[in-house]
Design an enzyme around this catalytic site. Sequence first.
Site: not given
Length: 816
Positions: A307, A565, A569, A633, A658, A662
């Site tokens: 609006d 709002d 709406d 891999n 790993n 990580d």
Amino acid sequence: MDILELARKLNTDLEKGLTQEEAQKRLKLYGYNTVEDKRSFSDIKLFLSQFKSPFILLLLAAATLSFFLGDEFESIIILLIVILGSIVDFFQERSAHKTIESLTHLVKVKATVLRDGEKKDIPVEEVVRGDVVILTAGDIIPADCILVESKDLFVNESVLTGESYPVEKEKGQNVFMGSYVVSGYGKALCIATGKETEFGKIASKYKDIKVETDFEVGLRRFGYLLMQVAFIMIILVFFVNVYFHRPVVESFLFALSLSIGITPTLLPAIVTVTLSFGAKKMAEKQVIVKRLVSIQNFGSMNVLCTDKTGTITQGVMKVVGFKDVEDKTNDEIFHYAYINAFFQTGFKNPIDDAILSFKNLDTTKYHKLDEIPYDFNRKRLSILVKHEDKNILISKGSVKNIIEISRYLKINGNTLPLTDEIKSKIFETLDRYSENGYRVIGVSYKFIDKNSIDFSDESEMIFIGFLIFEDPLKLNVEKVIEELYQKGIRIVILTGDNRFVAKHIGEKLGLNKVLTSQELQNIHPDALVKVVEKYDIFAELTPSQKEDIIQALRKAGNVVGFIGDGVNDVPAMKVADVSISVDNAVDIAKESADIVLLKNDLEVILAGILEGRKAFINTLKYLFMQTSSNFGNIFSMVGASFIIPFLPLLPKQVLFQNFLTDIAVVSIPKDRVDEDWIRQPKKWDLRFIKYFMVIFGLLSSVFDFITFLTLIYGFKVTPEEFRSGWFIEALLTQLFVILILRTKFRFYKSKPDKYLLYTVLIVAFTGLAIPFTPLGTILELYPLNSTLFLAILAIVVGYIVLVETVKIWFYKKIHF
């Protein structure tokens, strides 16, 4: 049950409500008024969720089996590495969840209750059985209640019944949690909260059902794809190693360890952490995220519907005149409008605020008798007051809707019939002011011999004149709209104001094509999909038409955001890809929103959108890393199983590698994002990721095989030296590819975040140092001689150079 009897049973005073002390006791006794647990997560559940991957569970089971078969030391090492990795992931996710909890506290929805005889606003979750709740337009029904008082109370119960048309509720009837007040006033006694409400019972049955965003669907499908690849590779690697008479249990552990390398076990944590970091950055821009995954839709949004009031304009109405039909100032018009605004009890609105702040009038001689609240179908508000010995009905609202109920006209102290000629003059005046950007409402009144009113009384009224308001454009709004366009976001204005006001605003903003409600009614829904792309402004809309326009924009392939709002709406917010509200909106609008703005401003929205795009891109960076070296891999391991007469890496070495990678990627959520990445909206594109995975995965495999050949045929290494050498090569390539693939430009032209850079370097140094430590002995990783070490480094450098070259070619050929 009789209301008074029920109140006695609940030990509640209907006039004063509960005492604060009693309410606190009941809160402890019955718990918080939520359909879910008060805490959205528990530490124990969150930690256990780190082990939900079937491959991790199989690995733990296999390691346990290996322990009982006599390989205690190796099994304990594997278990410790898995648990250590899960602890790191746990603390990352825990921090992310706490961030979101703290942000949502900023935009809590509140309910008005009577406590100790006074009205008090409290968080909805603190409403308890026996509370007396005050209900007005826009309020959420906070719990299951029975009405003690009701005046023209209309409630939307669509969340329970599916019926979108409001239902009138009278004294003695129930209102239910999850519904909301469209118009009117009510006072209700709370009889059930949380999971004991009808809404709570339904929610508990369907708590596992949720609507996924495109982002969530894409992540899930991508995860399934990697899981399928991993499953095939596990079987292949296992049987190849068994075929070559390698230890069965160790081969199985090795295959499972590889699967964890390729499956996105860290993906949920990375997504949560990245999006929560994005949410935190957005909060710094005064944009509060209520639902994390909405960040992606927010970032990919290319149409923003809004609006004009408060977003395009300053949102602070100012009275600039009160004119009669002859365009003369008439104080009596303002007087009646002031009485109407002063006594109305519906939702707070800019029109009434402007009237009451313009000047103060003495209302002590007026006594309110009744009210018909404003609604978006009638577009007017009526108040019945007693003044001396007369009852006066005063209505104000849309000029067209006031004229509909008026039969007479008061001018120069005389009351005349409201003829068609005069009506034409009224609408000419309305159009003239509207074309200059002014908001105009009409005022009418009549004397009535009744102490209460209903809709039928809005008739035979006397039109007295206009109230004229202005709401200037916000400073720099034209510049911000232009910036939004440059970032790929089109602004569409959806307003209930008349076409002339909308057109006036549009001309100032370069939004010139206006379609009205009446014109919209003549367009078939299928044709609307094309029509909505041609217009920037839609005026004189009803709430349902806003919903229709948003649905048509979505069908046309747009990602649509909508700023709402008010009560009217909410239907449109529910069909938008991203529902946005503001902190001072009515409760139901804030509750329905994915994102809440602490400041209703397009600059704030633009800043939030850019932060949303950054969060999405940083999530993709993890996927790029995951699908390049890790995917490569796994192929390398399969190939190695055919040509190497021993296990290429031990299970504990795979898992520790790993674990180190990580740790390196946990800083990705904070990484800088190139301006080019966020210049235009980005959508989830699985096709692009598949191409990326194949090209860069195969490239990684090529260098792994170069490493194999160098170690076996060039240096004729032992199995222990081979594993140590490949461990170093695989670790360094996975680490440094993060810095290469985090940007589509040359890596030295895009500066990474310092935390990401430091983390990668520290992890790389740690990996190189491990063979020289007691931990290296445990992992069976040993120092390499200088010649072999330099050969490994040369392979790593060659890999980095080639990845950088292929990356530039890739982004020229395949656009994202």
